[in-house]
Design a protein around this motif. Structure first.
Motif, PDB file in Angstrom:
ATOM      1  N   ASP A 359       0.865  -1.177   0.000  1.00  0.00           N
ATOM      2  CA  ASP A 359       0.000   0.000   0.000  1.00  0.00           C
ATOM      3  C   ASP A 359       0.900   1.225   0.000  1.00  0.00           C
ATOM      4  N   GLY A 360       1.268   1.673  -1.198  1.00  0.00           N
ATOM      5  CA  GLY A 360       2.174   2.809  -1.314  1.00  0.00           C
ATOM      6  C   GLY A 360       3.534   2.409  -1.847  1.00  0.00           C
ATOM      7  N   GLY A 361       4.324   3.393  -2.236  1.00  0.00           N
ATOM      8  CA  GLY A 361       5.624   3.146  -2.849  1.00  0.00           C
ATOM      9  C   GLY A 361       6.757   3.087  -1.848  1.00  0.00           C
ATOM     10  N   TRP A 362       7.951   2.849  -2.375  1.00  0.00           N
ATOM     11  CA  TRP A 362       9.149   2.706  -1.557  1.00  0.00           C
ATOM     12  C   TRP A 362      10.329   3.261  -2.350  1.00  0.00           C
ATOM     13  N   THR A 363      11.164   4.041  -1.703  1.00  0.00           N
ATOM     14  CA  THR A 363      12.342   4.543  -2.399  1.00  0.00           C
ATOM     15  C   THR A 363      13.652   4.126  -1.729  1.00  0.00           C
ATOM     16  N   GLY A 364      13.701   4.076  -0.410  1.00  0.00           N
ATOM     17  CA  GLY A 364      14.967   3.799   0.274  1.00  0.00           C
ATOM     18  C   GLY A 364      15.979   4.909   0.140  1.00  0.00           C
ATOM     19  N   ALA A 365      15.505   6.103  -0.277  1.00  0.00           N
ATOM     20  CA  ALA A 365      16.430   7.201  -0.579  1.00  0.00           C
ATOM     21  C   ALA A 365      17.193   7.680   0.646  1.00  0.00           C
ATOM     22  N   ARG A 366      16.554   7.678   1.808  1.00  0.00           N
ATOM     23  CA  ARG A 366      17.234   8.232   2.983  1.00  0.00           C
ATOM     24  C   ARG A 366      18.474   7.426   3.354  1.00  0.00           C
ATOM     25  N   THR A 367      18.409   6.102   3.209  1.00  0.00           N
ATOM     26  CA  THR A 367      19.599   5.307   3.495  1.00  0.00           C
ATOM     27  C   THR A 367      20.676   5.538   2.440  1.00  0.00           C
ATOM     28  N   ASP A 368      20.283   5.752   1.188  1.00  0.00           N
ATOM     29  CA  ASP A 368      21.263   6.130   0.169  1.00  0.00           C
ATOM     30  C   ASP A 368      21.959   7.436   0.555  1.00  0.00           C
ATOM     31  N   LEU A 369      21.194   8.376   1.077  1.00  0.00           N
ATOM     32  CA  LEU A 369      21.769   9.658   1.491  1.00  0.00           C
ATOM     33  C   LEU A 369      22.701   9.498   2.690  1.00  0.00           C
ATOM     34  N   ILE A 370      22.337   8.610   3.603  1.00  0.00           N
ATOM     35  CA  ILE A 370      23.206   8.350   4.756  1.00  0.00           C
ATOM     36  C   ILE A 370      24.559   7.826   4.278  1.00  0.00           C
ATOM     37  N   ARG A 371      24.531   6.923   3.304  1.00  0.00           N
ATOM     38  CA  ARG A 371      25.798   6.376   2.794  1.00  0.00           C
ATOM     39  C   ARG A 371      26.629   7.461   2.121  1.00  0.00           C
ATOM     40  N   LEU A 372      25.982   8.390   1.433  1.00  0.00           N
ATOM     41  CA  LEU A 372      26.727   9.512   0.868  1.00  0.00           C
ATOM     42  C   LEU A 372      27.371  10.345   1.965  1.00  0.00           C
ATOM     43  N   LEU A 373      26.613  10.634   3.006  1.00  0.00           N
ATOM     44  CA  LEU A 373      27.105  11.476   4.096  1.00  0.00           C
ATOM     45  C   LEU A 373      28.288  10.841   4.808  1.00  0.00           C
ATOM     46  N   LEU A 374      28.241   9.526   4.996  1.00  0.00           N
ATOM     47  CA  LEU A 374      29.280   8.846   5.761  1.00  0.00           C
ATOM     48  C   LEU A 374      30.426   8.344   4.896  1.00  0.00           C
ATOM     49  N   VAL A 389      19.794  11.598  -5.975  1.00  0.00           N
ATOM     50  CA  VAL A 389      19.403  10.272  -5.504  1.00  0.00           C
ATOM     51  C   VAL A 389      17.929  10.050  -5.843  1.00  0.00           C
ATOM     52  N   PRO A 390      17.607   8.964  -6.562  1.00  0.00           N
ATOM     53  CA  PRO A 390      16.206   8.724  -6.927  1.00  0.00           C
ATOM     54  C   PRO A 390      15.299   8.673  -5.709  1.00  0.00           C
ATOM     55  N   GLY A 391      14.219   9.459  -5.754  1.00  0.00           N
ATOM     56  CA  GLY A 391      13.240   9.466  -4.674  1.00  0.00           C
ATOM     57  C   GLY A 391      13.552  10.395  -3.531  1.00  0.00           C
ATOM     58  N   ALA A 392      14.726  11.027  -3.539  1.00  0.00           N
ATOM     59  CA  ALA A 392      15.098  11.912  -2.426  1.00  0.00           C
ATOM     60  C   ALA A 392      14.335  13.227  -2.532  1.00  0.00           C
ATOM     61  N   ALA A 393      13.778  13.671  -1.416  1.00  0.00           N
ATOM     62  CA  ALA A 393      13.066  14.941  -1.347  1.00  0.00           C
ATOM     63  C   ALA A 393      13.926  15.970  -0.620  1.00  0.00           C
ATOM     64  N   GLY A 394      13.550  17.224  -0.770  1.00  0.00           N
ATOM     65  CA  GLY A 394      14.261  18.276  -0.061  1.00  0.00           C
ATOM     66  C   GLY A 394      14.233  18.064   1.438  1.00  0.00           C
ATOM     67  N   ALA A 395      13.115  17.543   1.944  1.00  0.00           N
ATOM     68  CA  ALA A 395      13.016  17.270   3.380  1.00  0.00           C
ATOM     69  C   ALA A 395      14.026  16.219   3.812  1.00  0.00           C
ATOM     70  N   ASP A 396      14.273  15.220   2.955  1.00  0.00           N
ATOM     71  CA  ASP A 396      15.266  14.191   3.278  1.00  0.00           C
ATOM     72  C   ASP A 396      16.663  14.804   3.402  1.00  0.00           C
ATOM     73  N   LEU A 397      16.986  15.693   2.483  1.00  0.00           N
ATOM     74  CA  LEU A 397      18.297  16.344   2.533  1.00  0.00           C
ATOM     75  C   LEU A 397      18.440  17.200   3.791  1.00  0.00           C
TER      76      LEU A 397
END
Length: 480
Positions: A359-374, A389-397
């Motif tokens: 029920d709804g989509g999935w991106t996993g973008a926040r974990t991709d962003l964490i790996r970039l940060l670290l 990063v696919p699916g990343a929103a401004g709020a995630d950044l």
């Protein structure tokens, strides 16, 4: 036929050609120019060599089958050496059955691509022989054919099957650490596939009923068991690398993430009715090593991000695959209408079983962003590559940069447009939790499916729909 060629025996046979190609698995393909989808070729091996004939066309194989000649494309190999250990692995870009599901045509790597693979495999092998020598000793016996897949931005997907022992599909990455982890991951799958031909670890139970922290869908017990063993190996690699390189924040993050993920899954299935006594002994062996890892110290920053990633994954999985009890949702909606600040029926029951229908989509973008940060270049890499990063929103950044107020505002704005959006609902929970604990964050991270279900009812039964954060704060008062 490939075995006969390798053995050097005399033979005469008819073989199928698909799109003009005759496959000799592990060796290469004989390639005729043909416009037909399917044809028959005649193969002859005698004292004069090996020839293939299709109609009036004849192709003779070279004496050295590793040499490319007109009409013959060999499977190429790369050999990596470090210390006293050697890894020889085929780069199979030819075999029609090198994929998982249906025949695929050859996709020949360029010379540059082969050298790129050679370089990164060399570096990955050096990491494994240096930091995980016991695994490096056995890996060449379980993984000797690599099917190159195109690079995927910010990810390194890989796959294997128990029906193709020794072979794995791996996407290209120039990062040797990620490739080393992928090689361990797939070799673990392949080894366990071999074990399962010899021992029954669980009964045949296809029900998709378990949460697996590495998947976005419910999994049957066989899939979870494979994941436990694979990510136990992955955790071992990152643990060794983090110990050798204390300043490697990404290694610490990956170790913290996968040690807890594999341990959580192991505990969930250990006493399950579908496990055999042999399967429990197998898990006990893993637990002997994995349990002490849960207490090993990890740098606070990477460990906190690992906790965030795990919360993010589980909450999003709950939103997509758990359906709260309909009577509970009705009672809560009615209590809201009556203005009850604390419904008296107690803790809402947990949903009984997941559904494989999301029920709804999935991106996993926040974990991709964490790996970039670290990873390498840290915040600079996040600034440069994060928006792509696919699916990343401004709020995630904003969340990754520690600007929790901007993250909360960004997720609220997303929910105005789509109050059912899983990534925004869970993101809001994470941002609120980062700002300080509270009932809304608690409900959005631990019972998000209930929050959304109640809000859906209220959207159709009230003159003025409350925002979902307010509903989450109300439900969070009496849920844990």
């Amino acid at each position: 036929m490939a075995a006969a060629v390798r053995a050097g025996v005399v033979f005469e046979a008819e073989l199928p050609a698909w799109q003009g190609n005759v496959s000799l698995p592990t060796l290469g393909i004989v390639r005729f120019h043909s416009s037909e989808a399917f044809e028959v070729t005649k193969a002859l091996a005698d004292d004069n060599g090996i020839t293939f004939r299709m109609g009036q066309n004849t192709i003779r194989l070279p004496d050295d089958l590793s040499v490319e000649t007109p009409g013959w494309l060999p499977v190429r190999s790369i050999t990596s050496r470090h210390s006293d250990r050697q890894l020889t692995i085929r780069l199979d870009d030819l075999d029609p059955y090198r994929g998982l599901y249906e025949p695929i045509p050859p996709r020949r790597l360029t010379a540059f691509e082969v050298e790129s693979w050679r370089t990164v495999v060399d570096d990955a092998w050096r990491l494994l022989t240096t930091h995980l020598p016991d695994v490096a000793e056995t890996l060449p016996e379980s993984l000797y054919s690599l099917v190159p897949a195109p690079a995927v931005a910010f990810r390194l997907p890989s796959a294997s099957t128990g029906e193709a022992f020794g072979s794995a599909i791996v996407a290209y990455s120039s990062d040797p650490e990620q490739l080393a982890a992928a090689l361990v991951h797939e070799s673990q799958h392949i080894r366990l596939g071999g074990v399962q031909h010899l021992a029954t670890l669980h009964t045949d139970d296809p029900r998709e009923r378990f949460y697996a922290p590495w998947r976005d869908d419910p999994r049957p017990i066989g899939g979870v068991l494979h994941g436990i063993y694979a990510f136990f190996g992955v955790a071992a690699f990152w643990r060794a690398l983090a110990a050798a390189e204390p300043d490697n924040a990404l290694a610490s993050f990956e170790f913290a993430l996968w040690r807890s993920a594999s341990w959580r899954a192991l505990r969930a299935v250990h006493r399950d009715e579908s496990m055999t006594d042999t399967g429990r002994r197998f898990l006990d062996g893993i637990a002997t090593e994995l349990a002490p890892w849960q207490e090993e110290p990890v740098a606070s920053g990477p460990e906190a991000w690992a906790v965030t990633s795990a919360l993010d994954h589980y909450a999003t999985w709950r939103l997509r695959h758990l359906r709260p009890d309909a009577d509970t949702v009705s009672v809560l909606a009615e209590a809201w209408h009556h203005g009850d600040s604390w419904p008296k029926f107690g803790e809402p029951p947990e949903p009984r079983a997941p559904t494989p229908v999301p029920d709804g989509g999935w991106t996993g973008a926040r974990t991709d962003l964490i790996r970039l940060l670290l990873g390498r270049n840290g915040s600079a890499a996040l600034d440069e590559h994060g928006p792509h990063v696919p699916g990343a929103a401004g709020a995630d950044l904003a969340l990754l940069h520690g600007d929790n107020e901007a993250a909360v505002t960004g997720y609220r704005n997303l929910l105005v447009t789509d109050p059912d959006l899983p990534t925004a609902l869970v993101g809001l929970g994470l941002a609120l939790a980062a700002r300080g604990t509270g009932p809304a964050a608690r409900a959005l991270l631990h019972r998000p499916e209930l929050v959304r279900a109640v809000h859906r009812v209220l959207r159709t039964s009230t003159a003025k729909t409350p925002d979902i954060e307010t509903v989450a704060g109300w439900i969070g008062r009496f849920t844990h």
